[in-house]
Design an enzyme around this catalytic site. Structure first.
Site, PDB file in Angstrom:
ATOM      1  N   MET B  90      73.138 -19.462  89.839  1.00  0.00           N
ATOM      2  CA  MET B  90      72.948 -19.092  91.234  1.00  0.00           C
ATOM      3  C   MET B  90      71.515 -19.273  91.719  1.00  0.00           C
ATOM      4  SD  MET B  90      73.663 -15.419  93.005  1.00  0.00           S
ATOM      5  CE  MET B  90      75.358 -15.252  92.519  1.00  0.00           C
ATOM      6  N   ASP B 206      77.622  -8.781  82.239  1.00  0.00           N
ATOM      7  CA  ASP B 206      77.300 -10.063  81.606  1.00  0.00           C
ATOM      8  C   ASP B 206      76.238  -9.877  80.521  1.00  0.00           C
ATOM      9  OD1 ASP B 206      77.739 -12.731  81.230  1.00  0.00           O
ATOM     10  OD2 ASP B 206      76.421 -13.415  82.828  1.00  0.00           O
TER      11      ASP B 206
END
Lengths: 188, 538
Positions: B90, B206
């Site tokens: 991202m 994550d």
């Protein structure tokens, strides 16, 4: 040829079209007349056959990494040779920049555990896309690589292939339809 | 101009004169993301063009992206001298100098090449990046990077945070497996940081070696990348199943493979899914490879993980200590209820292992002394005391014989204390227990002698049940933090205490034999004495 050799040979051969697309995508337009992607791939696969014993012990990500590294070295060697031979005419080809690009591609294909969940299918699909591109006619493939792998605009694709924009748009669309037809088929 | 066969498309009619201008408009519209308005004059063909374009672009964009050269850094007014130091799915992370404070920070900026200038995905990505900054800023912990500032430049969101000079655990793993001590130390601190995140009502989502930075020489771990973090029970979450397959809990992987049974339960991230990732990360550090490398990356391996049928065996031959393997297995249990209830519990388990007694390392001769000196002296003492009592020996000799085996025992412990600084909790506990045992025994013997005066034989007869009872108490107490079999030894001594009361004439021999057997049992069975051979090679 025993069974192990035929298995490793099949794995190596499966990578041929993928490596060729990668080599073509790395190739800056101004080097296209001096470097032949298929020669680089052939040379790389020959090295792979010579190292078949080693490759047989590697898992898929390690196997891909080995081939990509070998291709990268061969590609960078070839670029260096061309730079030496045509030091006045070719203009600045930054080896470090190319190396960086190669490394990034390797990250994409090898680092299977670095991205969100879609990565599961994505790597295999990416490989299939690179493989499928080699089934396209030469000009369609060049157009698709310029447009979708090098990020060129329609105008830049047309200029690169020395054709009109409408012809380039036609090439691109037919190339994409062919790719989609191949990729939508279930993998054999 | 040279037109080749595949330059013209007479066969499918797409390149006829009437269509060529339309095709250019479609192509240009696709480039600028405004296809519908321009291409609606032939909806069927436009739809086909759009479908093919999006199909190929979706697959090609990550590859193109991988080929993209580093982009020039954005012009952020607050910062100067931006240099790219990393990029993820991202954002791109830069190192930059803050103009006001002259502090060097890390600045994460939304990737302009991945999200088009006017695309809806950019606004979604911007809000996710802001969410990442917001969630990371909510947690104050020594292993969570503090967020300094959030802003926007050229339509791209950015935020700045503390810069950590170090390598990710993923990069560190490339040098090989981490030592069990280092891996446990890092993961204990990471688990405590994740617990702090959970206590703020946030799920990281994550945890993996890529997202843990190891700071230079200090080896302090830092948790980074709250990119897919979300508030627990956030029903408005747009993330869905996010994370990294290799470190993703089976119940989440079931969401990727809809064919797998999920017992009809909604698939959602919980504290248990983060704990699974912690366990998978610990395993990866110990094995020197990610679960993907060990199990393969295909759907078949993922399906096995989702079903819980994938054994956690590294592809390489590595040595993982059994207790750490048990911690990994508990974290990665198929049923979330079987995992640790909190990250703090996992941290405690790792802390216990780190603080375990390691007598072989601290005092290599202790095991030898227990078998060769302490056990025989206990046995000999029992026999001599029994003989002295039978032959009406002098009282002073009886007491001397009774107490004598404690001398080598406590001499051995005393020497062990001298060999190791009292910085290990287990060692301090053990020392306190045996000092307590010694003082308790001596005070009981003196009290007995005074209470039974002038009957010395009765006092010595009563001494053994009391010594056995005190030993029982010590071994039961030790079983909580040390070798689990101490509870059985403690139970045996409790029974012996009763038996010694029933047979006062021969309890001296019984005590000596039982004490000698106990010493040998401990020296051979207690893992603290067998540390070097306890690693499990898998």
């Amino acid at each position: 040829m025993d069974e192990n050799e035929s298995v490793i040979d099949a794995r190596i051969q499966r990578m041929r079209p993928i490596l060729r697309t990668i080599a073509e995508a790395w190739m800056p337009p101004k080097l296209r007349s001096d470097l032949d992607a298929s020669d680089l791939v052939q040379h790389t696969l020959l090295e792979a056959h010579q190292s078949a014993d080693l490759l047989a012990r590697l898992n898929e990500p390690q196997f891909s990494a080995w081939l990509h590294t070998a291709l990268r070295h061969n590609f960078l060697d070839a670029v260096r040779r061309v730079n030496v031979l045509k030091s006045k005419g070719v203009g600045p080809i930054s080896v470090s920049e190319l190396e960086d690009s190669c490394l990034r591609l390797e990250e994409l294909l090898v680092a299977n555990d670095t991205s969100p969940s879609e990565v599961l299918e994505r790597n295999e699909q990416s490989l299939r896309l690179l493989e499928a591109m080699q089934t396209l006619p030469e000009r369609q493939r060049q157009a698709i690589i310029q447009k979708h792998l090098r990020g060129a605009s329609l105008k830049q694709v047309a200029e690169s292939l020395e054709i009109s924009e409408s012809a380039a748009a036609g090439l691109l669309h037919r190339g994409r339809m062919a790719l989609v037809a191949i990729l939508e088929k279930p993998e054999s | 101009m040279n037109r080749r066969n595949d330059d013209v498309g007479e066969r499918d009619g797409w390149d006829s004169d009437s269509n060529s201008e339309w095709l250019i408009r479609c192509e240009q519209a696709a480039e600028h993301g405004s296809r519908t308005e321009i291409c609606n004059d032939n909806e069927a063909m436009a739809s086909e063009h759009r479908r093919c374009y999006e199909w190929v672009e979706a697959l090609a964009s990550p590859i193109r992206h991988a080929l993209t050269e580093p982009t020039s850094p954005p012009m952020i007014p607050e910062y100067e001298d931006l240099v790219e130091i990393g990029r993820g799915g991202m954002g791109i992370v830069y190192r930059g100098l803050h103009r006001e404070t002259h502090r060097v920070d890390a600045i994460k900026v939304l990737r302009p090449d991945r999200f088009g200038q006017h695309s809806r995905s950019r606004s979604n990505a911007s809000s996710l990046l802001r969410q990442e900054a917001k969630l990371a800023a909510r947690v104050a912990h020594e292993s969570i990077l503090p967020v300094y500032q959030v802003g926007e430049v050229d339509g791209c969101t950015w935020f700045s945070m503390q810069l950590v000079e170090g390598v990710s655990l993923h990069d560190r793993m490339k040098e090989g497996p981490l030592s069990p001590e280092l891996a446990s130390d890092i993961m204990e601190r990471v688990a405590r940081a994740v617990d702090a995140v959970h206590r703020q009502g946030i799920l990281h989502g994550d945890i993996k070696p890529h997202n843990i930075l190891l700071e230079g020489q200090s080896r302090r771990p830092w948790i980074t990348d709250f990119g897919v973090a979300e508030l627990a029970n956030d029903t408005s979450s747009r993330l869905g199943i996010a994370g990294t397959p290799a470190y993703m809990a089976p119940e989440l992987i079931q969401g990727i493979f809809p064919g797998l049974p999920s017992d009809g339960k909604p698939i959602e991230r919980t504290i248990a899914t983060d704990i699974y990732s912690l366990g998978a990360t610990l395993w990866a550090l110990l094995a020197g490879q990610s679960p993907c490398e060990a199990f393969g990356v295909g759907p078949v391996a993922m399906q096995r993980i989702a079903e819980g049928s994938q054994p956690w065996l590294p592809a390489k031959v590595v040595s993982i200590p059994e207790p750490l393997l048990r911690i990994c297995k508990k974290c990665t249990a198929l049923d979330p209820k079987d995992r640790y209830a909190s990250a703090a519990e996992m941290a405690d388990a790792l802390s216990d292992w780190l603080n375990r007694p390691r007598w072989n390392r601290h005092f290599p001769r202790l095991r030898f002394l227990l078998q060769v000196m302490v056990a025989p002296s206990l046995l000999v003492s029992g026999v001599i005391t029994w003989w002295l009592r039978q032959s009406n020996g002098a009282e002073a000799w009886v007491w001397a014989s009774l107490v004598s085996p404690y001398v080598p025992l406590f001499l051995a412990f005393g020497l062990s204390r001298g060999h190791a600084a009292a910085d290990v909790r287990a060692k301090r506990e053990l020392w306190s227990m045996w000092i307590g045992h010694m003082l308790g025994s001596l005070s009981c013997l003196i009290s007995l002698r005074l209470l039974c005066h002038p009957n010395a034989d009765r006092a010595t007869a009563m001494a053994y049940p009391i010594l056995a009872g005190l030993s029982s108490a010590v071994f039961i107490a030790k079983s909580g933090n040390f070798w689990a079999s101490y509870r059985w030894i403690g139970l045996a001594w409790a029974i012996l205490a009763i038996l010694f009361s029933l047979a006062p004439e021969s309890n001296a021999i019984g005590f000596g034999v039982a004490a000698a057997i106990t010493c040998i049992w401990i020296a051979r069975g207690d893992r603290a004495f067998r540390e070097h051979s306890s690693a499990t090679t898998t």
